[in-house]
Design a protein around this motif. Structure first.
Motif, short mmCIF file in Angstrom:
data_model
loop_
_atom_site.label_atom_id
_atom_site.label_comp_id
_atom_site.label_asym_id
_atom_site.label_seq_id
_atom_site.Cartn_x
_atom_site.Cartn_y
_atom_site.Cartn_z
N LEU A 4 1.22 5.17 8.48
CA LEU A 4 -0.21 5.23 8.75
C LEU A 4 -0.92 6.17 7.79
O LEU A 4 -0.30 6.94 7.05
CB LEU A 4 -0.48 5.58 10.22
CG LEU A 4 0.04 6.86 10.83
CD1 LEU A 4 -0.89 8.03 10.53
CD2 LEU A 4 0.15 6.69 12.35
N LEU A 5 -2.25 6.08 7.80
CA LEU A 5 -3.10 6.87 6.92
C LEU A 5 -4.06 7.70 7.77
O LEU A 5 -4.54 7.23 8.80
CB LEU A 5 -3.92 5.95 6.00
CG LEU A 5 -3.12 5.00 5.11
CD1 LEU A 5 -4.05 4.03 4.38
CD2 LEU A 5 -2.28 5.77 4.08
N VAL A 6 -4.33 8.92 7.33
CA VAL A 6 -5.27 9.80 8.01
C VAL A 6 -6.35 10.17 7.00
O VAL A 6 -6.03 10.64 5.90
CB VAL A 6 -4.58 11.09 8.51
CG1 VAL A 6 -5.51 11.87 9.44
CG2 VAL A 6 -3.26 10.79 9.20
N GLY A 42 -0.45 8.16 -8.49
CA GLY A 42 -0.23 7.03 -7.58
C GLY A 42 -1.40 6.77 -6.65
O GLY A 42 -1.28 5.93 -5.75
N GLN A 43 -2.53 7.45 -6.84
CA GLN A 43 -3.69 7.18 -5.97
C GLN A 43 -4.34 5.86 -6.36
O GLN A 43 -4.63 5.64 -7.55
CB GLN A 43 -4.72 8.33 -6.06
CG GLN A 43 -5.85 8.18 -5.06
CD GLN A 43 -6.80 9.39 -5.04
OE1 GLN A 43 -6.71 10.28 -5.90
NE2 GLN A 43 -7.71 9.40 -4.08
N SER A 44 -4.54 4.99 -5.37
CA SER A 44 -5.18 3.70 -5.66
C SER A 44 -6.49 3.54 -4.89
O SER A 44 -7.32 2.72 -5.27
CB SER A 44 -4.24 2.54 -5.33
OG SER A 44 -3.91 2.55 -3.96
N VAL A 45 -6.68 4.30 -3.81
CA VAL A 45 -7.95 4.29 -3.09
C VAL A 45 -8.52 5.70 -3.21
O VAL A 45 -7.88 6.69 -2.81
CB VAL A 45 -7.76 3.91 -1.61
CG1 VAL A 45 -9.10 3.99 -0.87
CG2 VAL A 45 -7.17 2.50 -1.48
N PHE A 46 -9.73 5.78 -3.76
CA PHE A 46 -10.27 7.09 -4.14
C PHE A 46 -11.18 7.66 -3.05
O PHE A 46 -12.32 8.06 -3.31
CB PHE A 46 -10.91 6.98 -5.53
CG PHE A 46 -9.84 6.73 -6.56
CD1 PHE A 46 -9.16 7.78 -7.15
CD2 PHE A 46 -9.46 5.43 -6.88
CE1 PHE A 46 -8.13 7.56 -8.06
CE2 PHE A 46 -8.43 5.18 -7.77
CZ PHE A 46 -7.76 6.25 -8.36
#
Ligand code: AMP
Ligand code: ZN
Length: 146
Positions: free
Chosen positions: A39-41, A95-99
Motif C-alpha cells: 500500500l501507499l501512504v 525510482g520515483q514515477s509519481v511526483f
C-alpha cells in the motif's frame, strides 16, 4: 495540483482501494503491487518529494504508519508475512514515477509460502484487482480498530 493522479485519488476524483483517511493523510492499495498488501501512504496536500515536505506534514504522515503496519501484520501474518519494507523514492533516478510524495508499505513473505520472491517487480498476473480490493477491505477493518 490538478494534473496529479495522487491529488485526484486523495480528493476522491479518481478511484482507489482506500485503507485509511484522516484530515491530512490518505492510504490506499498500490495498483501494481510488488506483494500482497502493498500500500501507499500520501499527504493529502501536494508535495513532490521529501525535500518539499514540511516537518508537520511528515509528522502527520508517519504517525499513521505504525497502525497501518500493525494492520498489515495482523491481516497477512497467517499467510506467511514475515517482514515489511517502508520505502520512499525521491527523483526519477531513485525510482520515483509519481511526483506526489508517497511512502510504500510492502509486506514481505516467507518465500516458500505463496511463491512470492523478495524483489521489486509488480505481481500483475497474481495480484488482480479483485484480490487487491479484498485485501484493502481486510486491512481497512483492522486499521479502524487501531
Ligand atoms: P514510485 O515508483 O515510488 O513513484 O511509486 C509509484 C507507485 O504508484 C507505483 O508502485 C505504482 O504502481 C503506483 N500507482 C500509480 N498509479 C496508481 C493508482 N492510480 N492507484 C494506485 N497506485 C498507483
Ligand atoms: Zn499531487
Amino acid at each position: 495540483m490538478t494534473s496529479c493522479i495522487f491529488c485526484k485519488i486523495a480528493n476522491g476524483d479518481l478511484p482507489s482501494e482506500k485503507v485509511y483517511e484522516d484530515e491530512h493523510v490518505f492510504a490506499f492499495m498500490d495498483i501494481t503491487p510488488v506483494t500482497k498488501g502493498h500500500l501507499l501512504v500520501i499527504p493529502k496536500n501536494h508535495y513532490e518529494n521529501v525535500y518539499d515536505l514540511p516537518a508537520d506534514e511528515a509528522s502527520h504522515l508517519f504517525s499513521v504508519v505504525p497502525k497501518l503496519a500493525q494492520a498489515l501484520k495482523e491481516t497477512f501474518q497467517q499467510e506467511g508475512m514475515k517482514g515489511l519494507n517502508v520505502l520512499q523514492n525521491n527523483g526519477a533516478e531513485a525510482g520515483q514515477s509519481v511526483f506526489h510524495f508517497h511512502m510504500h508499505l510492502i509486506p514481505r513473505y516467507d518465500k516458500q509460502e505463496d511463491g512470492f520472491q523478495p524483489g521489486w517487480e509488480p505481481q500483475i498476473e497474481t495480484l488482480t484487482h479483485d484480490k487487491i480490493a479484498a485485501f484493502a477491505e481486510r486491512v481497512r477493518q483492522l486499521t479502524e480498530t487501531k
